[in-house]
Motif scaffolding. Structure first.
Motif, mmCIF file in Angstrom:
data_model
loop_
_atom_site.group_PDB
_atom_site.id
_atom_site.type_symbol
_atom_site.label_atom_id
_atom_site.label_comp_id
_atom_site.label_asym_id
_atom_site.label_seq_id
_atom_site.Cartn_x
_atom_site.Cartn_y
_atom_site.Cartn_z
ATOM 1 N N PHE A 98 22.280 -29.811 11.685
ATOM 2 C CA PHE A 98 22.779 -28.615 11.025
ATOM 3 C C PHE A 98 23.451 -27.337 11.132
ATOM 4 O O PHE A 98 23.726 -26.294 10.234
ATOM 5 C CB PHE A 98 21.259 -28.394 9.485
ATOM 6 C CG PHE A 98 20.632 -29.406 9.461
ATOM 7 C CD1 PHE A 98 21.006 -30.506 8.071
ATOM 8 C CD2 PHE A 98 19.942 -29.940 10.040
ATOM 9 C CE1 PHE A 98 21.150 -31.728 7.848
ATOM 10 C CE2 PHE A 98 19.247 -31.685 9.228
ATOM 11 C CZ PHE A 98 20.183 -32.214 8.163
ATOM 12 N N ARG A 99 23.836 -27.447 12.037
ATOM 13 C CA ARG A 99 25.468 -26.708 13.101
ATOM 14 C C ARG A 99 24.723 -25.060 12.723
ATOM 15 O O ARG A 99 24.902 -23.793 12.537
ATOM 16 C CB ARG A 99 26.128 -26.379 12.195
ATOM 17 C CG ARG A 99 27.115 -27.459 12.085
ATOM 18 C CD ARG A 99 28.555 -27.594 11.934
ATOM 19 N NE ARG A 99 29.284 -28.501 11.998
ATOM 20 C CZ ARG A 99 29.459 -29.511 10.752
ATOM 21 N NH1 ARG A 99 28.664 -29.293 9.565
ATOM 22 N NH2 ARG A 99 29.905 -30.897 11.000
ATOM 23 N N LEU A 100 23.449 -25.421 13.828
ATOM 24 C CA LEU A 100 22.216 -23.690 13.328
ATOM 25 C C LEU A 100 22.298 -22.618 13.948
ATOM 26 O O LEU A 100 22.935 -22.098 14.756
ATOM 27 C CB LEU A 100 20.367 -24.178 13.010
ATOM 28 C CG LEU A 100 19.945 -24.841 11.999
ATOM 29 C CD1 LEU A 100 18.741 -24.495 11.844
ATOM 30 C CD2 LEU A 100 20.365 -23.383 11.246
ATOM 31 N N ASP A 101 22.878 -23.586 15.346
ATOM 32 C CA ASP A 101 23.334 -23.439 16.482
ATOM 33 C C ASP A 101 24.851 -22.693 16.614
ATOM 34 O O ASP A 101 24.707 -21.184 17.053
ATOM 35 C CB ASP A 101 23.314 -24.003 18.030
ATOM 36 C CG ASP A 101 22.113 -24.767 18.507
ATOM 37 O OD1 ASP A 101 21.359 -23.868 18.725
ATOM 38 O OD2 ASP A 101 21.675 -25.332 19.216
ATOM 39 N N ALA A 102 25.353 -23.174 16.201
ATOM 40 C CA ALA A 102 26.864 -22.112 15.581
ATOM 41 C C ALA A 102 26.665 -20.837 14.357
ATOM 42 O O ALA A 102 27.543 -19.779 14.624
ATOM 43 C CB ALA A 102 27.251 -23.650 14.731
ATOM 44 N N TYR A 133 24.092 -19.116 14.657
ATOM 45 C CA TYR A 133 23.374 -18.019 15.113
ATOM 46 C C TYR A 133 24.396 -17.913 16.394
ATOM 47 O O TYR A 133 23.949 -16.590 16.752
ATOM 48 C CB TYR A 133 22.176 -18.596 16.170
ATOM 49 C CG TYR A 133 20.533 -19.230 15.388
ATOM 50 C CD1 TYR A 133 20.445 -18.504 14.166
ATOM 51 C CD2 TYR A 133 19.551 -20.380 16.158
ATOM 52 C CE1 TYR A 133 19.218 -18.878 13.799
ATOM 53 C CE2 TYR A 133 18.736 -20.289 14.812
ATOM 54 C CZ TYR A 133 18.822 -20.182 13.791
ATOM 55 O OH TYR A 133 17.440 -20.339 13.112
ATOM 56 N N ALA A 134 25.458 -18.513 16.408
ATOM 57 C CA ALA A 134 26.245 -18.138 17.753
ATOM 58 C C ALA A 134 27.777 -16.838 16.395
ATOM 59 O O ALA A 134 27.740 -15.731 16.739
ATOM 60 C CB ALA A 134 26.816 -19.321 17.947
ATOM 61 N N ALA A 135 27.611 -17.034 15.688
ATOM 62 C CA ALA A 135 28.172 -16.493 14.721
ATOM 63 C C ALA A 135 27.850 -15.263 14.020
ATOM 64 O O ALA A 135 28.529 -14.211 14.034
ATOM 65 C CB ALA A 135 28.618 -17.043 13.905
ATOM 66 N N ALA A 136 26.328 -14.702 14.212
ATOM 67 C CA ALA A 136 25.772 -13.949 13.851
ATOM 68 C C ALA A 136 24.860 -13.026 14.877
ATOM 69 O O ALA A 136 24.737 -12.179 14.338
ATOM 70 C CB ALA A 136 24.403 -14.776 13.134
ATOM 71 N N PHE A 137 24.668 -13.530 15.835
ATOM 72 C CA PHE A 137 23.971 -12.957 17.018
ATOM 73 C C PHE A 137 24.342 -13.110 18.503
ATOM 74 O O PHE A 137 25.476 -12.193 18.961
ATOM 75 C CB PHE A 137 22.682 -13.621 16.589
ATOM 76 C CG PHE A 137 21.721 -13.717 15.753
ATOM 77 C CD1 PHE A 137 21.106 -11.950 15.185
ATOM 78 C CD2 PHE A 137 21.560 -14.785 15.188
ATOM 79 C CE1 PHE A 137 20.240 -12.101 14.287
ATOM 80 C CE2 PHE A 137 20.464 -14.542 14.437
ATOM 81 C CZ PHE A 137 19.839 -13.702 13.452
ATOM 82 N N VAL A 138 25.350 -14.016 18.190
ATOM 83 C CA VAL A 138 25.794 -14.607 19.726
ATOM 84 C C VAL A 138 26.218 -13.412 20.165
ATOM 85 O O VAL A 138 27.602 -13.306 20.966
ATOM 86 C CB VAL A 138 25.648 -15.887 19.938
ATOM 87 C CG1 VAL A 138 26.532 -15.639 21.722
ATOM 88 C CG2 VAL A 138 24.348 -16.746 20.908
ATOM 89 N N PRO A 183 28.210 -10.906 17.854
ATOM 90 C CA PRO A 183 28.302 -9.975 17.963
ATOM 91 C C PRO A 183 27.632 -8.921 19.335
ATOM 92 O O PRO A 183 27.692 -7.855 19.570
ATOM 93 C CB PRO A 183 27.319 -9.385 16.507
ATOM 94 C CG PRO A 183 27.614 -10.677 15.855
ATOM 95 C CD PRO A 183 27.680 -11.350 16.488
ATOM 96 N N VAL A 184 26.642 -9.386 19.831
ATOM 97 C CA VAL A 184 26.546 -8.978 20.579
ATOM 98 C C VAL A 184 27.421 -9.541 22.226
ATOM 99 O O VAL A 184 27.498 -7.542 22.443
ATOM 100 C CB VAL A 184 24.956 -9.322 21.606
ATOM 101 C CG1 VAL A 184 24.578 -9.476 22.768
ATOM 102 C CG2 VAL A 184 23.860 -9.436 20.353
ATOM 103 N N ARG A 185 28.298 -10.237 22.558
ATOM 104 C CA ARG A 185 29.185 -9.947 23.154
ATOM 105 C C ARG A 185 30.697 -8.789 22.900
ATOM 106 O O ARG A 185 31.011 -8.240 23.775
ATOM 107 C CB ARG A 185 29.460 -11.416 23.323
ATOM 108 C CG ARG A 185 28.892 -12.420 24.170
ATOM 109 C CD ARG A 185 29.284 -13.810 24.095
ATOM 110 N NE ARG A 185 28.573 -14.308 24.789
ATOM 111 C CZ ARG A 185 28.877 -16.301 25.218
ATOM 112 N NH1 ARG A 185 29.914 -16.598 24.519
ATOM 113 N NH2 ARG A 185 28.007 -17.102 25.622
ATOM 114 N N ALA A 186 30.465 -9.171 21.413
ATOM 115 C CA ALA A 186 31.742 -8.298 21.049
ATOM 116 C C ALA A 186 31.171 -6.489 21.768
ATOM 117 O O ALA A 186 31.634 -5.781 22.491
ATOM 118 C CB ALA A 186 31.752 -8.150 19.884
ATOM 119 N N ALA A 187 29.850 -5.918 21.550
ATOM 120 C CA ALA A 187 28.786 -4.904 21.684
ATOM 121 C C ALA A 187 28.977 -5.115 22.777
ATOM 122 O O ALA A 187 29.203 -3.715 23.807
ATOM 123 C CB ALA A 187 27.652 -5.392 21.183
#
Length: 634
Positions: free
Chosen positions: A555-559, A561-566, A568-572
């Motif tokens: 159900f694309r939860l990894d995607a 989480y990537a959009a919500a957390f990964v 933004p953290v990489r952008a920061a």
């Protein structure tokens, strides 16, 4: 030997084995296998001895102070609490770990990193046994985190592959995400209850004479639930478990059957009065269980990799256990934990034999398994037994334990008592019946696609496979015995637990079994239609329809989480890197350059020429004289 001494030896023996293997495994590789197997077998024997002596009677307790905390009322103690729950779960853990160690001697006999693997499995076993036996929250946390780091190394055993490296990091990070609030919850609970002793907390909350009152029961329960969701792979922290299949198959059996993922369920069972103190926490627990049961079952129905099917199945069965805890029935939860530990270990180890026989791990895809029914008959028949138990078909063990869970939910829905909200009962009951249908559907699909696909067998040659050792088949048939018979424990287990009723009831037995049979029949009909067509013989696309794609991807939860957390953290991180390179570094270089510039100017003034010095002095004196005259004129 008294019971306490025997109990101390249960976790100590595999811990000592791990230390010896790590210290001398490379120098004496011939001793690794005996050190891996014999201490774990001895630990299992002592666990059985402790269980026989405890015999479901009064808890056996012992404690010694480990460290002060600055508060005399809150010492950290090496404390044991051996009640019926603890001794039976310890037997399950030790027996499954022994089977895994024996199985691994054949499955990984050519692996150059077997010594480190064996040591980590032994340490993992010791940590889980410590969690089971201890009565101190801080000591439990030590075992809890030790399992986490062992899981990281075991999942990443094949670190040369990108999948294993990514899976180990993901497992570590997701479980740690839950462990942070878990630690806060433990400290808050100890502060409110004024003790780290688990048995004292539970006794205080259930006492009628001098009851303990928690100041923030809902907050504490939800903080603890976050850690449990991570360790026991419950929604939304479940995504690490399917990816953990990158580790060796025996590791999957160990982690996903009776040890790490069951630790969270066992923890809630021990501290159930804390959760029962808050009706809101029970409803949240029921909702988490329902989402976990249904979502994981749909995902399992769409997977092609046999180990990922079993991984999602583990998530769903743990959802049944948390569902039982949501209606405050820890007897049903631990009953299902025991039966699930047996049949899920059997299923993973049988899957390992199939993959090993196929000759390469890439053939873990069910659609590519061909001719294995005849080439691995032991795995075929024992996996059939395990799938029947998983689908809760009577008289296999899974039927009795799953029926105990659904029966507890029915009781809570129609006859709520002791503060259990009826909403929790209805949520678990409806989700449990729907999950029973879906579980039987994906179990039937696995059996049909993996073993009964004559089209693929006729059109593609069967590759040469590897021969499996006799110890692999022996372990499978050993685990098949409790898979068949352990469900009959509903007659005697109440004497070991809290005298609850685990006997199946007519209404829920008919409903659950009917749902399971319906799921199996519908899956078989869809498989027959696919078999008679021209496409692949897989009923999942027709069964799931538009849900097949999302379910196959979890159900694309990894995607999400990537959009919500990964991202933004990489952008920061990129922003921080930019600021460090262009702003901070500029100031640093400026701070170093300014004194250098001043020094260069100073060096120009120091020429060593006496005439220059006299000229400067004369000029300075002239300037001072002019300034004095101007000042006097004013």
């Amino acid at each position: 030997m008294n019971t306490t001494t025997a109990a101390v030896l249960v976790p100590l023996l595999p811990f000592a084995a791990a230390a010896l293997i790590l210290l001398g495994g490379r120098r004496a590789p011939g001793f690794v296998r005996p050190l891996a197997v014999l201490p774990t077998l001895a630990s299992a024997a002592f666990a059985v001895l402790v269980a026989v002596r405890q015999d479901g009677g009064e808890p056996v307790e012992a404690a010694t102070r480990l460290a002060p905390t600055g508060n005399d009322a809150l010492p950290i103690e090496l404390a044991l609490h051996l009640d019926g729950f603890a001794v039976l779960v310890a037997v399950l853990v030790a027996v499954v770990a022994s089977c895994v160690q024996i199985y691994s001697t054949g499955y990984l006999r050519d692996d150059p990193r077997y010594p480190s693997y064996a040591a980590l499995v032994s340490l993992f076993t010791a940590a889980m046994l410590l969690v089971v036996y201890t009565d101190d929250l801080v000591v439990l946390l030590v075992g809890w985190e030790t399992m986490g780091i062992c899981s990281y190394f075991l999942v990443g055993h094949h670190w040369e592959t990108p999948a294993a490296r990514a899976a180990s990091i993901k497992a570590f990070l997701v479980t740690k995400l839950g462990d942070v609030p878990f630690v806060i919850g433990i400290l808050a609970l100890a502060a409110d209850a004024q003790t780290f002793r688990i048995s004292d907390i539970a006794a205080g909350l259930t006492s009628t004479l001098s009851p303990t009152t928690l100041d923030h029961p809902t907050l504490i329960a939800l903080l603890l639930l976050a850690g449990v969701a991570g360790k026991s792979a419950q929604v939304p922290l479940h995504t690490w478990l399917p990816d953990a299949m990158a580790g060796p198959t025996p590791v999957s059996a160990l982690i996903h059957a009776a040890t790490m993922v069951a630790a969270g369920v066992y923890f809630i069972a021990r501290l159930l009065p804390v959760f029962a103190s808050s009706a809101a926490a029970l409803v949240v627990l029921a909702a988490v269980a329902a989402l976990t049961m249904l979502g994981s079952a749909l995902a399992a129905l769409a997977q092609d990799d046999i180990k990922r099917v079993l991984a999602y199945s583990t998530i769903g069965q743990l959802g049944f256990m948390t569902g039982a805890l949501a209606v405050a029935d820890r007897e049903a939860a631990v009953f299902h934990l025991l039966t699930h530990g047996a049949f899920k270990a059997l299923l993973f180890l049988a899957a390992g034999v199939l993959i090993h026989t196929a000759g390469t791990g890439s053939l873990a895809a069910m659609s590519r398994m061909r001719g294995l029914k005849g080439r691995a008959p032991d795995a075929y028949w024992t996996m059939t037994v395990g799938l029947l138990a998983l689908a809760a078909i009577p008289p296999f063990s899974g039927f009795f334990s799953k029926e105990a869970v659904i029966g507890a939910a029915e009781h809570a829905a129609f006859d709520p008592e002791h503060g259990i909200p009826a909403a929790a009962g209805w949520i678990v009951l409806t989700a449990g019946l729907a999950a029973a249908l879906l579980t039987a559907a994906y179990a039937a699909r696995l059996w049909l696609v993996a073993f009964h696909d004559p089209v693929a067998a006729r059109t593609e040659p069967v590759p040469p496979g590897h021969q499996t050792g006799p110890q692999l088949s022996a372990v499978l048939w050993l685990l098949a015995v409790p898979t068949v018979l352990l469900g009959l424990g509903y007659r005697v287990l109440p004497e070991w637990f809290d005298d609850g009723d685990l006997a199946p009831t007519l209404t829920t037995s008919v409903l659950a079994t009917g749902a399971a049979l319906l799921g199996g029949v519908v899956t078989y009909a869809a498989w027959r239609r696919a078999y008679e067509g021209d496409g692949p013989v897989d009923p999942a696309p027709s069964l799931l329809g538009p849900l097949h794609g999302p379910a196959e991807e979890g159900f694309r939860l990894d995607a999400l989480y990537a959009a919500a957390f990964v991202r933004p953290v990489r952008a920061a991180a990129r922003l921080v890197r930019f600021l460090d390179a262009t702003v901070v570094e500029t100031y640093v270089r400026g701070a170093a350059g300014a004194p250098g510039l001043l020094g260069a100017l100073t060096r120009r003034a120091q020429t060593g020429n006496v005439q220059t010095y006299l000229s400067v002095m004369a000029s300075g004196a002239l300037v001072l004289a002019v300034a004095a005259v101007l000042a006097a004129g004013d």
